[in-house]
Design a protein around this motif. Structure first.
Motif, PDB file in Angstrom:
ATOM      1  N   GLY A 179       4.257   1.294   3.794  1.00 27.97           N
ATOM      2  CA  GLY A 179       3.494   0.706   2.846  1.00 27.97           C
ATOM      3  C   GLY A 179       2.398   1.762   2.396  1.00 27.97           C
ATOM      4  O   GLY A 179       1.150   1.349   2.103  1.00 27.97           O
ATOM      5  N   VAL A 180       2.728   2.835   2.297  1.00 31.07           N
ATOM      6  CA  VAL A 180       1.949   3.988   1.745  1.00 31.07           C
ATOM      7  C   VAL A 180       2.431   4.333   0.032  1.00 31.07           C
ATOM      8  O   VAL A 180       3.739   4.699   0.122  1.00 31.07           O
ATOM      9  CB  VAL A 180       1.879   5.123   2.413  1.00 31.07           C
ATOM     10  N   THR A 181       1.342   4.296  -0.685  1.00 26.49           N
ATOM     11  CA  THR A 181       1.767   4.705  -2.169  1.00 26.49           C
ATOM     12  C   THR A 181       0.850   5.896  -2.434  1.00 26.49           C
ATOM     13  O   THR A 181      -0.316   5.841  -2.113  1.00 26.49           O
ATOM     14  CB  THR A 181       1.397   3.380  -3.009  1.00 26.49           C
ATOM     15  N   VAL A 182       1.392   6.965  -2.895  1.00 27.64           N
ATOM     16  CA  VAL A 182       0.854   8.178  -3.072  1.00 27.64           C
ATOM     17  C   VAL A 182       0.407   8.279  -4.938  1.00 27.64           C
ATOM     18  O   VAL A 182       1.514   8.284  -5.499  1.00 27.64           O
ATOM     19  CB  VAL A 182       1.224   9.475  -2.791  1.00 27.64           C
ATOM     20  N   TYR A 183      -0.719   8.197  -5.141  1.00 29.25           N
ATOM     21  CA  TYR A 183      -0.903   8.490  -6.663  1.00 29.25           C
ATOM     22  C   TYR A 183      -1.410   9.723  -6.742  1.00 29.25           C
ATOM     23  O   TYR A 183      -2.037  10.406  -6.165  1.00 29.25           O
ATOM     24  CB  TYR A 183      -1.901   7.480  -7.039  1.00 29.25           C
ATOM     25  N   VAL A 207      -4.536  10.194  -4.592  1.00 26.61           N
ATOM     26  CA  VAL A 207      -4.892   9.103  -3.681  1.00 26.61           C
ATOM     27  C   VAL A 207      -3.659   8.396  -3.088  1.00 26.61           C
ATOM     28  O   VAL A 207      -2.565   8.308  -3.530  1.00 26.61           O
ATOM     29  CB  VAL A 207      -5.789   8.098  -4.771  1.00 26.61           C
ATOM     30  N   GLU A 208      -4.185   7.978  -1.747  1.00 24.00           N
ATOM     31  CA  GLU A 208      -3.173   7.328  -0.943  1.00 24.00           C
ATOM     32  C   GLU A 208      -3.692   6.174  -0.823  1.00 24.00           C
ATOM     33  O   GLU A 208      -4.559   5.913  -0.151  1.00 24.00           O
ATOM     34  CB  GLU A 208      -3.051   8.118   0.582  1.00 24.00           C
ATOM     35  N   LEU A 209      -2.884   5.257  -1.023  1.00 23.41           N
ATOM     36  CA  LEU A 209      -3.244   3.685  -0.899  1.00 23.41           C
ATOM     37  C   LEU A 209      -2.355   3.197   0.202  1.00 23.41           C
ATOM     38  O   LEU A 209      -1.103   3.022   0.112  1.00 23.41           O
ATOM     39  CB  LEU A 209      -2.906   2.882  -2.056  1.00 23.41           C
ATOM     40  N   HIS A 210      -2.886   2.882   1.484  1.00 20.04           N
ATOM     41  CA  HIS A 210      -2.235   2.121   2.564  1.00 20.04           C
ATOM     42  C   HIS A 210      -2.286   0.519   2.674  1.00 20.04           C
ATOM     43  O   HIS A 210      -3.456   0.275   2.639  1.00 20.04           O
ATOM     44  CB  HIS A 210      -2.818   2.796   3.943  1.00 20.04           C
ATOM     45  N   ARG A 211      -1.036   0.002   2.470  1.00 15.58           N
ATOM     46  CA  ARG A 211      -1.067  -1.624   2.696  1.00 15.58           C
ATOM     47  C   ARG A 211      -0.288  -1.836   3.870  1.00 15.58           C
ATOM     48  O   ARG A 211       0.683  -1.352   4.209  1.00 15.58           O
ATOM     49  CB  ARG A 211      -0.419  -1.851   1.239  1.00 15.58           C
ATOM     50  N   ASN A 212      -0.594  -3.345   4.365  1.00 14.13           N
ATOM     51  CA  ASN A 212       0.533  -3.847   5.118  1.00 14.13           C
ATOM     52  C   ASN A 212       0.190  -5.315   4.653  1.00 14.13           C
ATOM     53  O   ASN A 212      -0.010  -5.600   3.425  1.00 14.13           O
ATOM     54  CB  ASN A 212      -0.105  -3.956   6.621  1.00 14.13           C
ATOM     55  N   ASP A 213       0.697  -6.265   5.158  1.00 13.47           N
ATOM     56  CA  ASP A 213       0.995  -7.604   5.141  1.00 13.47           C
ATOM     57  C   ASP A 213      -0.377  -8.326   4.362  1.00 13.47           C
ATOM     58  O   ASP A 213      -0.402  -9.200   3.690  1.00 13.47           O
ATOM     59  CB  ASP A 213       1.674  -8.522   6.061  1.00 13.47           C
ATOM     60  N   SER A 234       4.408   7.404  -6.146  1.00 14.36           N
ATOM     61  CA  SER A 234       5.589   7.167  -5.337  1.00 14.36           C
ATOM     62  C   SER A 234       5.229   6.269  -4.045  1.00 14.36           C
ATOM     63  O   SER A 234       4.214   6.394  -3.312  1.00 14.36           O
ATOM     64  CB  SER A 234       5.689   8.603  -4.746  1.00 14.36           C
ATOM     65  N   MET A 235       5.769   5.252  -4.325  1.00 12.34           N
ATOM     66  CA  MET A 235       5.844   4.327  -3.103  1.00 12.34           C
ATOM     67  C   MET A 235       6.742   4.180  -1.851  1.00 12.34           C
ATOM     68  O   MET A 235       7.974   4.310  -2.268  1.00 12.34           O
ATOM     69  CB  MET A 235       5.770   2.699  -3.828  1.00 12.34           C
ATOM     70  N   ASN A 236       6.315   4.113  -0.748  1.00 12.65           N
ATOM     71  CA  ASN A 236       7.116   3.969   0.207  1.00 12.65           C
ATOM     72  C   ASN A 236       6.954   2.508   0.856  1.00 12.65           C
ATOM     73  O   ASN A 236       6.038   2.083   1.608  1.00 12.65           O
ATOM     74  CB  ASN A 236       6.880   5.118   1.427  1.00 12.65           C
ATOM     75  N   GLU A 237       7.958   1.637   0.570  1.00 15.55           N
ATOM     76  CA  GLU A 237       7.915   0.090   1.189  1.00 15.55           C
ATOM     77  C   GLU A 237       7.880   0.090   2.395  1.00 15.55           C
ATOM     78  O   GLU A 237       7.257  -0.769   3.133  1.00 15.55           O
ATOM     79  CB  GLU A 237       8.980  -0.573   0.360  1.00 15.55           C
TER      80      GLU A 237
END
Length: 168
Positions: A45-49, A67-73, A39-42
């Motif tokens: 920037g957090v995607t939860v697997y 697993v939570e993946l936190h992304r930014n630019d 589940s991705m929240n654009e």
């Protein structure tokens, strides 16, 4: 008693920094992720697997139930893995064996190159084992810190360091 244990403790501390270094090629590899659900929240920037999550980048592997993946630019900033146990592994260098870490929660801060393992934390390298309630290691600085639990529960940091073969 403290004076008798001090050399053993110092040897253990000198051995542990080897756990905290990674192959430089790993950072240049693509990140591959597999899971039962994502589940991705654009906006955040957090995607939860969830469900048998596995993240692979070179020799680094992270596994967990969630697993939570936190992304930014700038890219991936943080990976939080939970499970029974969550797992992290990486090969420190070509000459060293694979390092494996386990705990109910792992928080990997990518920019700081720091992994915090909590709740029944354990790090294995070859036949050596290091356990505590919380283990924090910084791969870039080769700095390892381990913590037992509060005084009431009595869990202390434990290390098992096997003798070197060949009489060395």
């Amino acid at each position: 008693m403290y004076n008798k244990l001090r050399p053993v403790f110092l040897i253990a501390l000198l051995a542990l920094p080897s756990l905290a270094q990674a192959l430089p090629e790993d950072r240049e590899q693509p990140i591959r992720i597999s899971a039962d659900h994502a589940s991705m929240n654009e906006l955040t920037g957090v995607t939860v697997y969830t469900g048998n999550v596995e993240i692979v980048q070179g020799t680094m592997v992270i596994r967990g139930a969630r697993v939570e993946l936190h992304r930014n630019d700038a890219g991936v900033q943080r990976i939080i893995s939970t499970g029974s146990p969550a797992q992290f592994q990486q090969k420190p260098s070509q000459e060293q064996p694979l390092t494996k870490a386990y705990g109910k929660r792992m928080d990997y801060r990518v920019a700081q190159q720091e992994v915090t393992i909590t709740e029944s934390a354990r790090v294995d390298q070859e036949r050596d084992t290091f356990t505590g309630e919380r283990i924090v290691y910084n791969m870039e600085k080769s700095l390892v810190n381990a913590y037992g639990s509060d005084k009431d529960s009595g869990q202390r940091v434990q290390m098992v360091i096997q003798p070197k073969s060949g009489g060395n």
